[in-house]
Design an enzyme around this catalytic site. Sequence first.
Site, PDB file in Angstrom:
ATOM      1  N   SER A   1     -64.294  10.898  55.090  1.00 50.42           N
ATOM      2  CA  SER A   1     -63.129  10.172  54.442  1.00 50.42           C
ATOM      3  C   SER A   1     -63.914   8.869  53.873  1.00 50.42           C
ATOM      4  O   SER A   1     -64.826   8.069  54.729  1.00 50.42           O
ATOM      5  CB  SER A   1     -61.954   9.901  55.270  1.00 50.42           C
ATOM      6  OG  SER A   1     -60.923   8.876  54.784  1.00 50.42           O
TER       7      SER A   1
ATOM      8  N   LYS B   1     -59.236  15.557  59.732  1.00 49.45           N
ATOM      9  CA  LYS B   1     -59.543  15.160  58.457  1.00 49.45           C
ATOM     10  C   LYS B   1     -58.131  15.500  57.622  1.00 49.45           C
ATOM     11  O   LYS B   1     -57.638  14.479  57.005  1.00 49.45           O
ATOM     12  CB  LYS B   1     -60.484  15.663  57.547  1.00 49.45           C
ATOM     13  CG  LYS B   1     -60.618  15.100  56.017  1.00 49.45           C
ATOM     14  CD  LYS B   1     -60.723  13.592  56.053  1.00 49.45           C
ATOM     15  CE  LYS B   1     -60.986  13.242  54.640  1.00 49.45           C
ATOM     16  NZ  LYS B   1     -60.791  13.926  53.434  1.00 49.45           N
TER      17      LYS B   1
ATOM     18  N   HIS C   1     -55.471  12.882  58.933  1.00 54.59           N
ATOM     19  CA  HIS C   1     -55.847  11.504  58.619  1.00 54.59           C
ATOM     20  C   HIS C   1     -55.445  11.496  56.878  1.00 54.59           C
ATOM     21  O   HIS C   1     -54.669  10.626  56.787  1.00 54.59           O
ATOM     22  CB  HIS C   1     -57.363  11.476  58.291  1.00 54.59           C
ATOM     23  CG  HIS C   1     -57.952  10.361  57.409  1.00 54.59           C
ATOM     24  ND1 HIS C   1     -58.078  10.452  56.140  1.00 54.59           N
ATOM     25  CD2 HIS C   1     -58.356   9.015  57.774  1.00 54.59           C
ATOM     26  CE1 HIS C   1     -58.372   9.173  55.568  1.00 54.59           C
ATOM     27  NE2 HIS C   1     -58.577   8.357  56.367  1.00 54.59           N
ATOM     28  N   ASN C   2     -55.466  12.471  56.332  1.00 56.67           N
ATOM     29  CA  ASN C   2     -54.927  12.477  54.890  1.00 56.67           C
ATOM     30  C   ASN C   2     -53.298  12.472  54.670  1.00 56.67           C
ATOM     31  O   ASN C   2     -52.740  11.695  53.927  1.00 56.67           O
ATOM     32  CB  ASN C   2     -55.407  13.435  53.937  1.00 56.67           C
ATOM     33  CG  ASN C   2     -57.165  13.274  53.612  1.00 56.67           C
ATOM     34  OD1 ASN C   2     -57.630  12.806  54.090  1.00 56.67           O
ATOM     35  ND2 ASN C   2     -57.581  14.030  52.560  1.00 56.67           N
TER      36      ASN C   2
ATOM     37  N   GLU D   1     -52.209   9.042  55.726  1.00 56.80           N
ATOM     38  CA  GLU D   1     -52.850   8.282  54.168  1.00 56.80           C
ATOM     39  C   GLU D   1     -51.584   8.430  53.238  1.00 56.80           C
ATOM     40  O   GLU D   1     -51.222   7.402  52.791  1.00 56.80           O
ATOM     41  CB  GLU D   1     -53.879   8.921  53.987  1.00 56.80           C
ATOM     42  CG  GLU D   1     -54.487   8.152  52.335  1.00 56.80           C
ATOM     43  CD  GLU D   1     -55.780   8.945  51.897  1.00 56.80           C
ATOM     44  OE1 GLU D   1     -55.632   9.207  50.639  1.00 56.80           O
ATOM     45  OE2 GLU D   1     -56.772   9.355  52.698  1.00 56.80           O
TER      46      GLU D   1
END
Length: 473
Positions: A128, A182, A185-186, A189
Amino acid sequence: MADIGLVGLGVMGANLALNMAEKGYSVAVFNRTTEKTDAFIANAGSLAERLTPCKTLTELAEAVEPPRPVVIMVKAGEAVDSQADILAGHLAQGDILIDAGNANFHDTRRRVKEFADRGIDFLGVGVSGGEEGARHGPSVMAGGKPEAWARVEKIFNDIAAKFEGESCAALVGPEGAGHFVKTIHNGIEYADMQMIAEIYGIMRDGLGMAPAEMAEVFDQWNNGPLKSYLIEITAAVLGTTDPKTGGPLVDIILDTAGQKGTGRWSVIEAQDLGSPATVIEAAVAARSLSSQKEQRVADEALFGAAPRKIGPALGDRNSAMIILEEAMLAGKIAAYAQGFAVMAKASESFGWDLPLGTVAKIWRAGCIIRSAFLDDIASTYEADGAIRSLMTVEPFTGMLKATHGSLRRVCAEASLKGVPVLALGSALGYFDFARTARSTADLTQAQRDFFGAHGFERLDEPGKVAHGPWSNA
């Protein structure tokens, strides 16, 4: 010979290769189109001496020191399967394939097993930080066998972002754990970005603020509890002038947002795990709604535009900015609490033992959601790894007690004036439901029993399945 190979010289792949070369590693590179490889080498400047261009995968395999680690940076899905399968034909037992793209973790788990049967280790590595992060220091979330990670750990530690001297790279678990982390995480986000956009909408449409005014506010907020990369770039975006028109650049950008799939994946996994991620869901829905531009224009004409002007309802300008800042902080706590709860549930369901404190630590620099906020999360999990919800532990409990009133006020005023607050509203609803000792699910259970004889549990007979006398109704 090269220390590592890399296949796929798109933006992220090219920048990772340059990052590795800059850190002193020799990198053999290959791209399906040789013209792109040639252009990459030609533009690499002094780093070209550490880059070995390869026209075939055979050349690539011969150029890398065995046991060979090779990074694949191609589009997620079938392209990874195809490229990995072809590449594996040029590798030997003990070599490592590393998928550093945005992959669905289910695919990564499958690939780990498939390549293990061929004697090749497979690492799923989430990276990232976008183009800038890949070039100068991303956050790296790896999943796979510890032995395989140990052979490339130094490379990834060296190229990763640093937070107070500590590398933002770690093995977070086996198989697809890296790509799962990940993905979440996105998802976070998405939630962060949508809540910022909703605050921007209140400022623009509800309070009539100009982009330059908003830029100053976000810049100020970046010195407080909301300090983060996304707040920082929001200030920069809002303060940017369009060179063609001379006006604010944001004012001439088409209001339809794209997405590449990881946000949807995070929502799907949260649903499958039975761990609510309502703020992320709202953010994904908002992007989908934004893409329906023609329908939105038609519906505004059909129903009439909402008033949107909030005016003095939030107090004077200074008071309104404080309320908006607190509302966003409360929403952020709820969104992160949901994201970390999803990871905790996945860790339990898949037997991963995810180190959530470490996850928070490697997100403190390099990645898109990097923020001062994550330092508190990391410290909290390091103190107690068995956290039920971030909302229920300090310092977040105290923050929520101090700020949820502002979130409620913002959502109420925005709703009254027709300013959309999908994510902030979802955060408020989640908080309210989470702190409701007796919910309305008693009625839901009665309904389910009425039409489907699903049964329910009585308060005075715990542990027993009961049915209502519906036939007599």
